[in-house]
Design an enzyme around this catalytic site. Structure first.
Site, PDB file in Angstrom:
ATOM      1  NE  ARG A   1      -3.112  -0.187   3.247  1.00  0.00           N
ATOM      2  CZ  ARG A   1      -2.742   0.394   3.720  1.00  0.00           C
ATOM      3  NH1 ARG A   1      -1.942   1.440   4.260  1.00  0.00           N
ATOM      4  NH2 ARG A   1      -2.699  -0.154   4.901  1.00  0.00           N
TER       5      ARG A   1
ATOM      6  CE1 TYR B   1     -15.524  14.813 -14.728  1.00  0.00           C
ATOM      7  CE2 TYR B   1     -14.587  14.505 -13.211  1.00  0.00           C
ATOM      8  CZ  TYR B   1     -15.496  14.015 -14.061  1.00  0.00           C
ATOM      9  OH  TYR B   1     -15.547  12.868 -13.887  1.00  0.00           O
TER      10      TYR B   1
ATOM     11  CG  ASP C   1      -8.263  18.588 -13.885  1.00  0.00           C
ATOM     12  OD1 ASP C   1      -7.431  17.742 -14.733  1.00  0.00           O
ATOM     13  OD2 ASP C   1      -9.341  18.056 -13.411  1.00  0.00           O
TER      14      ASP C   1
HETATM   15  C1  LIG Z   1     -12.268  11.983 -15.508  1.00  0.00           C
HETATM   16  C2  LIG Z   1     -11.702  13.256 -15.272  1.00  0.00           C
HETATM   17  C3  LIG Z   1     -11.385  13.921 -13.800  1.00  0.00           C
HETATM   18  C4  LIG Z   1     -11.280  12.056 -12.391  1.00  0.00           C
HETATM   19  O1  LIG Z   1     -11.436  10.942 -13.186  1.00  0.00           O
HETATM   20  P1  LIG Z   1     -11.243   9.963 -12.552  1.00  0.00           P
HETATM   21  O2  LIG Z   1     -10.303   8.783 -13.944  1.00  0.00           O
HETATM   22  O3  LIG Z   1     -12.352   9.596 -13.873  1.00  0.00           O
HETATM   23  O4  LIG Z   1     -11.438   9.443 -11.225  1.00  0.00           O
HETATM   24  C5  LIG Z   1     -10.927  14.964 -13.762  1.00  0.00           C
HETATM   25  N1  LIG Z   1     -10.593  15.647 -14.180  1.00  0.00           N
HETATM   26  C6  LIG Z   1     -11.157  15.903 -15.485  1.00  0.00           C
HETATM   27  C7  LIG Z   1     -10.723  16.938 -15.842  1.00  0.00           C
HETATM   28  C8  LIG Z   1     -11.726  14.437 -16.014  1.00  0.00           C
HETATM   29  O5  LIG Z   1     -12.198  14.825 -16.904  1.00  0.00           O
END
Ligand SMILES: *Cc1c(COP(=O)(O)O)cnc(C)c1O
Length: 371
Positions: free
Chosen positions: A49, A100, A171
């Site tokens: 982990r 998102y 992000d």
């Molecule tokens: C899909 C997405 C996420 C979340 O990711 P997962 O792998 O689905 O948990 C976060 N940020 C953006 C911009 C996304 O498109």
């Protein structure tokens, strides 16, 4: 391979060579899938982990591309949660109104439970965003946003936010580290859904957090160990294998996205196209300043909700699914998700993949006609 051995190499090369086992006679070229839950005592890591060499290989490669230290997670939202987990109870987070949906839901959940406070702003308005950072602990950016394709000024926002004592998170899922490196623009933390472009084949969920300094790296690693949002070794292997071809996939998909955006913008049935690569897009100049390409996701509006649904159901090549960033072109009307109440009713998000662009155009054109 140590980081300095990569000096001078292009990102397209780094995607191929980073995260390999040491170059020794007889050594494997690829890091194997380390399927073990525990390790013989006396080593650096005792339990799986806390660490796994299949993750480390993937993290090394992503870290080199982003210019920081990466930590992989079970999903993108697992990575988002680990970053929010760094904040003390009661902290204020400034976030995009059009972030998102999953991120917005995660933030909303923190607010509902009384753990965090959130100020939703239009992050394309840099002055308003910086003003909202006063008294806040973190500003969350997404660039371009999913699915509205808006683009905040990362460098200017980071500068103002830092003056207010705010941690800056970006992000970077839509841009990928090949098109945008937020750490070099002043961000402190980068988050990815590696599920999307990085892994790139719609067959694995993974997330990534990338940071610049050792203390933050240790804190995020601790959160991962304690909350247990660890990726599986097979997933890490697949994500790294996907990353190897990211430059090729993205180049093809991005070129096709540019063509499709232009043709959709000229189509009689389409009322609006969002793609920062279009010279007429309101975010074009800003995107051109901080990105080396405009990515492979676009959104368009056509008719009303029913019409848009029929378009999505009428394609033959393009898959009608959620998610994005794979070699398969996918699309959906985003408002079919009840949580996504901020997007126009007829907005269709189109994630362009690696099929031939003319087959994609024929498919879209016919679907628009049939609908
Ligand atoms: C899909 C997405 C996420 C979340 O990711 P997962 O792998 O689905 O948990 C976060 N940020 C953006 C911009 C996304 O498109």
């Amino acid at each position: 391979m140590a980081i300095d051995e990569h000096q001078g190499l292009h990102p397209d090369t780094l995607a191929v060579v980073a995260g390999r086992p040491p170059r020794e006679p007889g050594a494997a070229l690829n890091v194997p899938i380390h399927l073990t839950s525990t390790y013989h005592a006396g080593g650096e890591v005792g339990y799986a982990r806390d660490g796994n060499a299949s993750w480390t290989a993937f993290e090394d490669a992503v870290g080199v591309l982003e210019g920081g230290q990466a930590l992989s997670f079970a999903s993108g939202l697992g990575a988002v949660a680990a970053v929010l987990d760094q904040l003390p109870a009661g902290a204020v987070v400034v976030a995009p109104r059009d972030a998102y949906t999953g991120t917005r839901a995660a933030l909303g959940d923190e607010v509902e439970r009384g753990r965090l406070q959130v100020r939703l702003v239009d992050v394309t308005d840099t002055a308003a965003t910086v003003a909202a950072c006063e008294g806040a602990a973190m500003v969350w950016l997404e660039s371009p946003t999913n699915p509205m394709l808006t683009v905040p000024d990362i460098a200017a926002t980071a500068q103002g936010a830092h003056q207010a004592g705010c941690t800056v998170v970006v992000d970077n899922t839509f841009a990928t580290p090949l098109l945008q490196q937020p750490l070099s623009l002043g961000a402190d933390v980068v988050v990815h859904s590696a599920t999307k472009f990085i892994a790139g084949h719609h067959d694995v969920l993974m997330g990534i957090v990338v940071v610049r300094d050792d203390d933050r790296h240790a804190a995020v690693a601790r959160s991962r160990s304690l909350r247990g949002a660890i990726p599986g070794p097979v997933e890490a292997f697949l994500a790294l294998r996907g990353l190897r071809t990211l430059p090729l996939r993205l180049a093809r998909a991005q070129a096709s996205a540019g063509v499709l955006a232009q043709r959709l913008a000229e189509h009689a049935a389409v009322s609006f196209v969002r793609y920062p690569g279009l010279p007429t897009d309101p975010h074009h100049d800003r995107a051109a300043k901080q990105m080396s390409g405009f990515g492979a996701v676009l959104a368009f509006e056509a008719g009303d909700a029913e019409f848009a649904e029929r378009v999505c159901e009428s394609t033959r090549v393009i898959a009608h699914t959620t998610s994005l960033g794979g070699i398969e072109t996918t699309m959906e009307r985003r408002r079919r998700h009840p949580l996504e109440d901020f997007t126009p009713e007829s907005l269709i998000r189109l994630s362009v993949g690696c099929e031939h662009v003319e087959d994609l155009w024929t498919d879209l054109d016919r679907a628009l006609e049939r609908a």
